[in-house]
Design a protein around this motif. Sequence first.
Motif, PDB file in Angstrom:
ATOM      1  N   ALA A 288      14.581  22.786  56.631  1.00 16.21           N
ATOM      2  CA  ALA A 288      16.310  22.852  56.196  1.00 16.21           C
ATOM      3  C   ALA A 288      17.016  22.199  57.808  1.00 16.21           C
ATOM      4  O   ALA A 288      18.117  21.704  57.281  1.00 16.21           O
ATOM      5  N   ILE A 289      16.643  22.360  58.440  1.00 15.90           N
ATOM      6  CA  ILE A 289      18.132  22.116  59.704  1.00 15.90           C
ATOM      7  C   ILE A 289      17.279  20.230  59.407  1.00 15.90           C
ATOM      8  O   ILE A 289      18.735  19.719  59.452  1.00 15.90           O
ATOM      9  N   GLN A 290      16.520  19.578  59.149  1.00 19.53           N
ATOM     10  CA  GLN A 290      16.056  18.699  58.441  1.00 19.53           C
ATOM     11  C   GLN A 290      17.116  18.166  57.915  1.00 19.53           C
ATOM     12  O   GLN A 290      18.090  17.094  58.336  1.00 19.53           O
ATOM     13  N   SER A 291      17.393  18.907  56.515  1.00 20.08           N
ATOM     14  CA  SER A 291      18.307  18.450  56.039  1.00 20.08           C
ATOM     15  C   SER A 291      19.352  18.903  56.277  1.00 20.08           C
ATOM     16  O   SER A 291      20.857  18.129  55.978  1.00 20.08           O
ATOM     17  N   ALA A 292      20.236  19.062  56.614  1.00 23.57           N
ATOM     18  CA  ALA A 292      21.289  19.603  57.857  1.00 23.57           C
ATOM     19  C   ALA A 292      22.309  18.673  58.793  1.00 23.57           C
ATOM     20  O   ALA A 292      23.058  18.509  59.048  1.00 23.57           O
ATOM     21  N   ILE A 293      21.303  17.935  59.179  1.00 23.36           N
ATOM     22  CA  ILE A 293      20.984  16.969  60.246  1.00 23.36           C
ATOM     23  C   ILE A 293      22.805  15.996  59.834  1.00 23.36           C
ATOM     24  O   ILE A 293      23.707  15.495  60.911  1.00 23.36           O
ATOM     25  N   PRO A 294      23.408  15.550  58.260  1.00 22.29           N
ATOM     26  CA  PRO A 294      23.970  14.959  57.819  1.00 22.29           C
ATOM     27  C   PRO A 294      25.523  15.801  58.499  1.00 22.29           C
ATOM     28  O   PRO A 294      26.616  15.407  58.936  1.00 22.29           O
ATOM     29  N   THR A 295      25.257  16.305  58.126  1.00 22.93           N
ATOM     30  CA  THR A 295      26.333  18.020  58.868  1.00 22.93           C
ATOM     31  C   THR A 295      26.646  17.810  59.897  1.00 22.93           C
ATOM     32  O   THR A 295      27.741  18.079  60.502  1.00 22.93           O
ATOM     33  N   PHE A 296      25.501  17.680  60.856  1.00 19.38           N
ATOM     34  CA  PHE A 296      25.880  18.116  62.376  1.00 19.38           C
ATOM     35  C   PHE A 296      26.399  16.501  62.643  1.00 19.38           C
ATOM     36  O   PHE A 296      27.175  16.295  63.293  1.00 19.38           O
ATOM     37  N   VAL A 297      26.380  15.359  62.253  1.00 18.87           N
ATOM     38  CA  VAL A 297      26.559  14.233  62.908  1.00 18.87           C
ATOM     39  C   VAL A 297      28.479  14.132  62.374  1.00 18.87           C
ATOM     40  O   VAL A 297      28.719  13.949  62.886  1.00 18.87           O
TER      41      VAL A 297
END
Length: 1453
Positions: A1255-1264
């Motif tokens: 789930a965190i992997q898919s959220a990386i764009p949000t982190f960016v």
Amino acid sequence: MRTASLSIVALLKDPNQTARAGAVSVLAHVGENAGLLDIVQAAMPVIISLLKDEYWRTRSATLSTISGLSEHTEFRETIRAAIPSLLELSKDEVSDIRVACVSTIDKLAKQVELCPEIRNAIQVLTESLKDDNYMVRTITVSTFAKFVEQSELRDAVSAVIPLLIELLKDQDWSTRVATISALVELAHYVELLDGVQASIQPLVALLKDELYEVRSATISALVALADRPELRERLQSAAPAIVELLKDEFASIRMSVISTLGTLAQHAELREGIQAAIPLLIDMLKNEGSDARSAIASTLSSLATYGEFRDPIRSVIPSLIDLLKDEDAEVRSTSVSVIEKLALQVELRDSIKAVIPALIILLENPSQMIKSTALIVITNLSQYSKLCPVIGSAILVTFLPSPILRDERVLSPPIIGKTSTGPQPLFTTPTSLPVLLPNNIEQPGIAQLWNLLNSKESDKLQSGVQFLSRLGKTFQELVQTEFNILIEKAITMLLKRLPDQTLPQLSDFAEHVMHRPAVGALIPSLIGPLLKDPYWETRTAAASTLASLGKYGELRDAVHNSIPQVMDLLKEATSDVRPKIVSALVELTSHVEFRDAIQVAIRSLNALFEDPSWSTRREVAWTLDALAEHDELRAFIQIHIPPLVGLLKDGDYDVRNAAVSTISNLANHADLHDSVEAVIPAFAMLLKDLGWGTRFASVSTLAVLASHTELRDAIRTIIPSVVDLLKDEDYDVRTTTATTLIKFAENVELHEAIRAALPPLMELLQDEVYNVRTGSVSNFVELAGHVEPLESIGATIPMLLKLLQDELSYVQTSTISALSSLAEHSDLWKSMQEVVPSLVNVLKDSDIDVRTAAGSALSKLAGHAGLRDSLLASIPDLIALLNEGDSYIQLSIISTLGKAAEHEELRGSIQSAIPSLAALLVVDNPDARVACISLFDSLAKDDQAKAGDTIREAMLSHLQQPEDVNWDIITVVASSLENMANYRSLRDSVVAAVPLLTPLLKNGPPSVRSAIVTTLVELSEHTELQDATESAVLQVKDLLSDESSEVQIASISSLKKLTKHARFHKAVENAIPSLIALLNHDSIDVKDASVITIGILVENLKPCSSIAAAIIPLTHLLTDQYWSIRVNTISTLVQMAENEELRKDIHPCIPKMIALLNDEYSDVRSATISGLVKLAAQGKLSLRDMIKPAIPSLMDILKEHWRQAAAIATFAEMANYGEYATYIYTLLNDSDGDIRSATVSTLAKLATRARFQKAIQSAIPTFVEVLKDQNSYIRTAIISIFIDFAEHGELLGAVRLAIPALIELCKDRASDVRTAAIDTLKKLAEYADLQSTIRACVSQLLLLFTHPSPAVPAAAADLVCAFIDDTSMRGSVRRRLKHISPLLKNNAPATRTAAARIVEKLMDYSDTKRAILRSSLPLRLVERLQDHEVDVIKPLTNVFCALVTQGHSPSCS
């Protein structure tokens, strides 16, 4: 527990009414235990009978118990039969019983099996709606609202609605509010809507209720009812009435309406009635508080989304611009947001366009915060092409000086150039100057600017120049190409046309790197002539400008060539010029490149020491000080030291001060000591000068010079002249001279010369000026630390004793302090024998400060062996003063006697003071009492037979009980016993006192009983006293049932301390049932103390099975009306769950704890979250399964408006329930900075758990995306999280996406963000899977070398240097040498430094060294070895030396 439960059942028939009430209360909790149900079932007939008990509290407790038992199926049949009896209590004479009766019916109605009987009871309950007690009416209304949750009861409730509507007119406001809420609840059910419709008009009438609480509740109710489409037609009349409340006298009502309008506007049927609010809101923007203005702005932005409101909103836009100047940051921020939202509406942009000039004016506001806010708005609005030209014109028009433009006519030749058809820029730039006009001459502001720049009138031309300077300053962070070209061409033109008018702005232009070449080219041709201008103002301005330009490396060659012309101005006849030229030369010496040229000027300074202008003389003194900081200039300064000393007799105070300061500073340079030493003899004459200022300055200078060993021989020769000044007519000179002599005394070499000064120094003790006297007193203390032998100081003691009688208290206290300090020297004790009796006499002084100082000094003197005989003789006088002095003096005397009592030879004399001291044990001053007890300890230590008996008798005398006993004294004595118990020597007296205290536990008033129980338990802390206190400790159990809550609380607290001692565990266990009974006490303080104490007992009592009976009543307290009780109960239950014996019994509590996640108080919700986490952390699957239902409520908490950031981090601890974790990712975009920050921290924890990594992997764009957050703290936190992600191989691919954004952050405006980005990239470069991505970004990093902020190139260089250590990364840097080489010639020193560091680092490795040797870099190095920047030269010199050492000549590489 069965035995205990049977005992409780027996108490139901106890003759004591309190016992019956307590027993029936406890049985409600007993019934929650499945193993005890049979006992309670058997007792049900007796319980039901207590509904008719004569004691009203028993009836109340019975109702509560029946309510609780109804939750268990086993009791419902019995309760069903009892409902008629229960309903009889709705007419009880005690109103509290009637309230409890209705409340019980409410709870019974939740059980489906009982609904038929409840339905039959509704008719009886309708009578309660007419009860004369408002609380009964109110709770009855609320009960009917809850009945509708059961479908079987709704038709019966429907018949009651008319009665409820009547209660909207009730005389009690709380009943009206409860009715309003009840009607809202009824509206949730379709079958009741017809009845509710009839209430709308009466509800609307309540908007005019006299009480604001009612009006507020009505507003909320009408908004809630608007959610029902069936009611909106009726509610159309409510909208105008709600709008009218914008004029309400109460701010909270107005605020409520403001917040409500956006919600009501969601319903098309109500919008027409809301439109009238817009003008009112506009007026309120000018008058309301910051919170209201912020809410209005938000509401207006919501309303703007509806077409019906846009016309009225257009008129509010100017007011929003005004809000950008508001003092409140929240209001400014909200206004920015609203303007942005309004700009989204195409129909409103014309209105925004009209206010842009007013917005631009804010860029001139003196407040940096307001200016920054305006810049944000301008930047955001510039994304709309329709607004760009208006913004550009408004900026120019605003910044141009309006008075000059008032009558300015715009030039009107034909426009040259093609008309642009693309996007409109903010500014249009002319192609040449001054012949051609800008392409867009019609654009407002451009033509006026060009008129000014072409004007032949100097004032207009100067205004144009000033405008350009201000334009560059304001937009230095948002500079656009059009600005740069416009400003640069204007500078060139203006400096050629009229340089003297432009000169003041030249330094401002030079601040921008892109303008410096033009400025540098003009220095020799323009500034040179200005240094010879006929006007002195122009000449000094040119010199000052030249000095300021010297700080830029690119301009130093041109400045250097002009220095001789500047130095010629030192010969100026105009006095105003010379000091300014001196200042300019000093400023230039801060740059090493100019010092050789300035050496010549130093020789010209001599004449300035006699300059007629005082400012020139002062300036030349300061100049020598500044020049002396540079090694290469000191040799040229030495010839000026004699004339500098001459300035000590200057007639101007500022000049003398400058000379003193400069001479003192010059002495700090060893290479100037000979020159300074040579002028010291000249001070002898200066010390005799007629001017007091000269004498003062000279003696002050000598004090500083004496700190240098090399100068002391010369100073010794003039000490007699210094001593003569002790008799100077000026008291400032006398004081400073004395201080200087003390400074001399710090040096052994001068001691012999100083002795001659002692007699005149003593005479100053009698000086007529009190400042001189006090200073002299302190001086002798200082001398005592340096002068040998001390007998010479001893001669001053009689004179000091006379000062104890000085007329000024300040002198007295200074003298007392001095005598105390002198007593530290044993050689003076012989001379100080009269000090003690003298200080005893001073204890009678009328001034409290003097008395206090004397008492403190006596206490210190008592510690000196050589003064004990004197102290022994004074003890009777001290004892006599014990009964006369104030509390401060008493404390000082006791302290003095205490010090004396440390010595055996003095104790006998002090023993006679014991009765007087014992009397002080009951004074109000606790410090005096403690000091007395400490003194008793000293007296009793070695003399038990004598002093011990006397102390005991004196102590016990206070505990005797005459008929007129003073209870306050008893309380104070009890407190004193606690302190006495800390001393072994006094414990016999304490033991003797305990039997006298114990009876008072029953006989004394509550305050005494509570104080004594506290004292006895404190005494039990000492093992030696436990035999004496044990019988009293056993009474604590009975005191838990005391009629006074004060005594009960003290007894409860005592249990906590008693559990520390195994000896008392049995007594504590016996008291536990009584303690548990107090959980039902009426007093919140008693209940609170009981809850907390049970938690502590669980920790200290092993085993603690006897506490298990507390779990059921504690569970009941989870719904207590007081939030503090609920918080502490949660904590106690969690503590109990940590005990293996009790854990299984805690399970029934967990559902009720989960329910508290929705508690109205945030502290309760926080405590619940924390408690559930601790329970989950215990690792027991059974507990975790029970906690799992809490997660949805926890997620709701995260969505609440208060949004407790701690809840997010807590959720990370409970993340075993993965199905809810994904919600946290959405909080990365939350509007609240604290929420975003806490979310980042939480996700870092979740990343360590494999189940969340996908789930965190898919959220990386949000982190960016969050890397662009406007809050620098959040940017820093999110940057660091990528290091945590990279530790998990599964996330490396996703982390790769963030690398370009991280590199971009290396030039962030916040230093913390830059540092975090660089550190993170260094760490990420350690992962092989990421190195290829980072290598591909090396070119981006090299681009950072040219960033205008000096910190960014340095940071980028740090990062690249770190990469070079890795072979593969080093190859990537090596391949870009062709990009690094040109950077060595960049105009910016920071860029050149960064490039030089990379070259130096690459030379450490053979592979990159070879690449450097084959490139053009060696030749480039030779060119740059003449660079003016030390930071550039240093690494390049190291590289160059390495090349030469290894035989690689740069010239032939």
